[in-house]
Design an enzyme around this catalytic site. Structure first.
Site, PDB file in Angstrom:
ATOM      1  N   SER A 253       1.042  -1.261   0.103  1.00 22.95           N
ATOM      2  CA  SER A 253       0.065  -0.136  -0.070  1.00 22.95           C
ATOM      3  C   SER A 253       0.903   1.252  -0.025  1.00 22.95           C
ATOM      4  O   SER A 253       1.773   1.134   0.351  1.00 22.95           O
ATOM      5  CB  SER A 253      -0.703   0.002   0.858  1.00 22.95           C
ATOM      6  N   GLN A 275      -1.420   4.117   5.661  1.00 23.07           N
ATOM      7  CA  GLN A 275      -0.897   3.299   5.621  1.00 23.07           C
ATOM      8  C   GLN A 275       0.511   2.555   5.586  1.00 23.07           C
ATOM      9  O   GLN A 275       0.700   1.848   5.046  1.00 23.07           O
ATOM     10  CB  GLN A 275      -0.301   3.811   3.567  1.00 23.07           C
ATOM     11  N   HIS A 278      -0.305  -0.978   7.573  1.00 23.32           N
ATOM     12  CA  HIS A 278      -0.260  -2.079   6.899  1.00 23.32           C
ATOM     13  C   HIS A 278       0.019  -3.309   6.475  1.00 23.32           C
ATOM     14  O   HIS A 278       0.115  -4.055   6.955  1.00 23.32           O
ATOM     15  CB  HIS A 278      -1.109  -1.660   5.199  1.00 23.32           C
ATOM     16  N   GLU A 343      -1.068   4.671  -5.351  1.00 23.75           N
ATOM     17  CA  GLU A 343      -1.676   4.311  -4.721  1.00 23.75           C
ATOM     18  C   GLU A 343      -3.484   5.323  -4.300  1.00 23.75           C
ATOM     19  O   GLU A 343      -4.450   5.489  -5.059  1.00 23.75           O
ATOM     20  CB  GLU A 343      -1.691   3.329  -4.158  1.00 23.75           C
ATOM     21  N   HIS A 344      -3.020   5.610  -3.392  1.00 22.91           N
ATOM     22  CA  HIS A 344      -3.210   7.395  -3.097  1.00 22.91           C
ATOM     23  C   HIS A 344      -2.713   8.623  -2.834  1.00 22.91           C
ATOM     24  O   HIS A 344      -1.741   8.557  -2.377  1.00 22.91           O
ATOM     25  CB  HIS A 344      -3.300   6.863  -1.316  1.00 22.91           C
ATOM     26  N   ASP A 377     -11.190   4.035   1.773  1.00 24.12           N
ATOM     27  CA  ASP A 377     -11.132   2.637   2.028  1.00 24.12           C
ATOM     28  C   ASP A 377     -12.694   1.849   2.056  1.00 24.12           C
ATOM     29  O   ASP A 377     -12.255   0.588   2.252  1.00 24.12           O
ATOM     30  CB  ASP A 377      -9.658   2.729   3.007  1.00 24.12           C
ATOM     31  N   GLU A 431      -2.487  -7.390 -48.827  1.00 18.04           N
ATOM     32  CA  GLU A 431      -1.565  -8.583 -47.613  1.00 18.04           C
ATOM     33  C   GLU A 431      -1.670  -9.801 -47.524  1.00 18.04           C
ATOM     34  O   GLU A 431      -1.109 -10.855 -47.193  1.00 18.04           O
ATOM     35  CB  GLU A 431      -2.779  -8.067 -46.314  1.00 18.04           C
ATOM     36  N   HIS A 436      -9.609 -13.897 -48.134  1.00 15.21           N
ATOM     37  CA  HIS A 436     -10.409 -12.215 -47.415  1.00 15.21           C
ATOM     38  C   HIS A 436     -10.449 -11.894 -48.341  1.00 15.21           C
ATOM     39  O   HIS A 436     -12.230 -11.520 -47.959  1.00 15.21           O
ATOM     40  CB  HIS A 436      -9.675 -11.974 -46.877  1.00 15.21           C
TER      41      HIS A 436
END
Length: 447
Positions: A253, A275, A278, A343-344, A377, A431, A436
């Site tokens: 985190s 954080q 964590h 992340e934050h 959160d 191609e 095709h």
């Protein structure tokens, strides 16, 4: 707490400090490696260990799941013990505090309402000469959610993964949770049932990811795996990607706070520690243009650390990855913040919305003193499963579309095809794909 000034070390040095190592470059601690050596008989890197577990589960199914659950979680299971039983749900209801259950219910409703607003629609449009183009949005048949259960229990992660899947219309949601002393936190079970999870398996780690990816005799194969976990879970998701889809490769985190002189050092330090508690590998960074604030935040963080129940974890995180950068000005601070791609990201400034247009890379942005990271959160509604390790440069937050796929719709009439046939034939033959071209030509010739 380390404090560095951009004016003294230069922008390049700061950017290097803010650039995170890839999640798979994380070194296991000597203690963990020694424990793994005792358990598995030889010293292995995290990637080697995960590769062995995933391969064994793919080949042996339930037998390997049982073996690794015994080795790693010290729990002895038979296949019939994997699933959470009705009696366990009932026991969870009895053990739960009704006030906590009510808070979970409110949080889930906020998350549901927010994600319902994200839900995309299928569409079709009419074009020239009766042709129709469109897109069909289809929910996945079955998804697997991983919810961590190691150093803490996370009913909030259940809500954040399962509710968007439910809103998307996923046919079946299953969940894996590592057992703690053979049991699962009651709030995790309550949150899962409320969010629409059909089956919960008491299995964790790389063996849980492999079981969902390949299926076993008793665990169904899923189409996509979401949810955060430790380095072993993350490496397992990487190992099985391609056999199933995954949401992202998540690491420890992170929080990065951009603060000016108006920021409250008490709030700022508290948000850093939110954080840090964590994981010892978690990252907490403040970037400010005010040297005096930097000193105050560092002192306040040490003061608040002393009172934390998870002080040892938070202290290790701050010692290893805590950083305060003093930028020359706020524009430089924002450039540094985008290099980190956290992340934050919190904007604790006098006018946070003025800085919002300068945010290029962040999982979630929190604006102002009264929008702290824990609000996201747990309760506000946006998802808390976010890109880490700098991957906000290209990953998005978990959302409803994570659990859906898009199918193109094409319908042309004969006149509409005839109008564009020469272009298609020309491109196909360029191609070297004559068949095709023929598929178009024979339709044009049948006028």
């Amino acid at each position: 707490m380390k404090i560095v000034k951009a004016s003294e070390v230069g922008e390049y040095a700061i950017e290097k400090m803010l650039t995170k190592a890839s999640f798979d470059e994380v070194e296991l601690s000597p203690k963990i490696r020694e424990a793994n050596k005792k358990t598995f008989g030889r010293d292995m890197t995290a990637a080697e260990l995960v590769r062995q577990i995933v391969g064994d589960v793919r080949r042996e199914g339930d037998a390997a799941v049982i073996r690794y659950t015994h080795l790693i979680d010290r729990v002895d299971y038979k296949p019939e013990d994997f699933l959470v039983t009705e009696a366990e749900y009932e026991a969870a209801e009895r053990a739960a505090d009704p006030a906590v259950v009510e808070s979970l219910r409110k949080a889930a409703e906020n998350v549901r309402r927010y994600h319902q607003e994200q839900k995309p629609n299928s569409w079709m449009t009419y074009r020239e000469k009766g042709s129709i183009l469109g897109q069909s949005i289809i929910p996945l048949d079955r998804v697997g959610i991983y919810v961590p259960g190691g150093t803490a229990a996370y009913p909030s992660s259940v809500i954040m993964n399962a509710v968007p899947a439910s809103v998307a219309g996923v046919g079946e949601i299953i969940m894996m949770v590592p057992p703690k002393n053979g049991k699962i936190n009651p709030y995790v079970l309550i949150a899962a049932r409320a969010a629409g999870v059909k089956k919960i398996y008491k299995i964790g780690g790389a063996q849980a990811i492999a079981a969902m990816a390949f299926g076993t005799e008793t665990i169904p194969r899923v189409d996509k795996i979401t949810g955060p976990g430790n380095i072993f879970v993350t490496l397992a998701k990487k190992e099985v990607y391609g056999h199933v889809d995954i949401d992202m490769l998540a690491g420890p985190s992170e929080i990065l706070i951009v603060a000016d002189k108006t920021a409250d050092p008490v709030y700022t330090a508290a948000d850093m520690l939110s954080q840090a508690e964590h994981d010892p590998l978690a990252s907490s960074i403040v970037i400010t243009d005010d040297a005096e604030l930097a000193e105050k935040v560092a002192k306040e963080a040490e003061k608040q650390l002393a009172a934390l129940p998870r002080r040892e974890i938070a202290q290790a995180s701050i010692d290893r990855n805590g950083l305060i950068v003093v930028a020359d000005d706020m524009m430089q601070a924002m450039r540094f913040a985008n290099v980190s791609a956290p992340e934050h990201m919190e904007l604790l400034t006098a006018q946070p919305f003025q800085l919002l247009p300068y945010v290029r890379h962040a999982g979630a942005v929190f604006l102002g003193a009264y929008s702290p990271e824990p609000l996201g959160d747990y309760f506000a509604g946006p998802n808390h499963v976010l890109p880490t390790g700098g991957t906000a440069r290209y990953y998005s937050v978990l959302n409803v579309e994570t659990f859906m796929k898009r199918t193109s719709i094409i319908s042309y009439t004969q006149p509409a095809l005839s109008d564009v046939s020469e272009d298609i034939i020309r491109l196909a033959e360029t191609e070297g794909l004559q068949a095709h071209a023929n598929a178009i030509r024979i339709r044009r010739e049948q006028k």
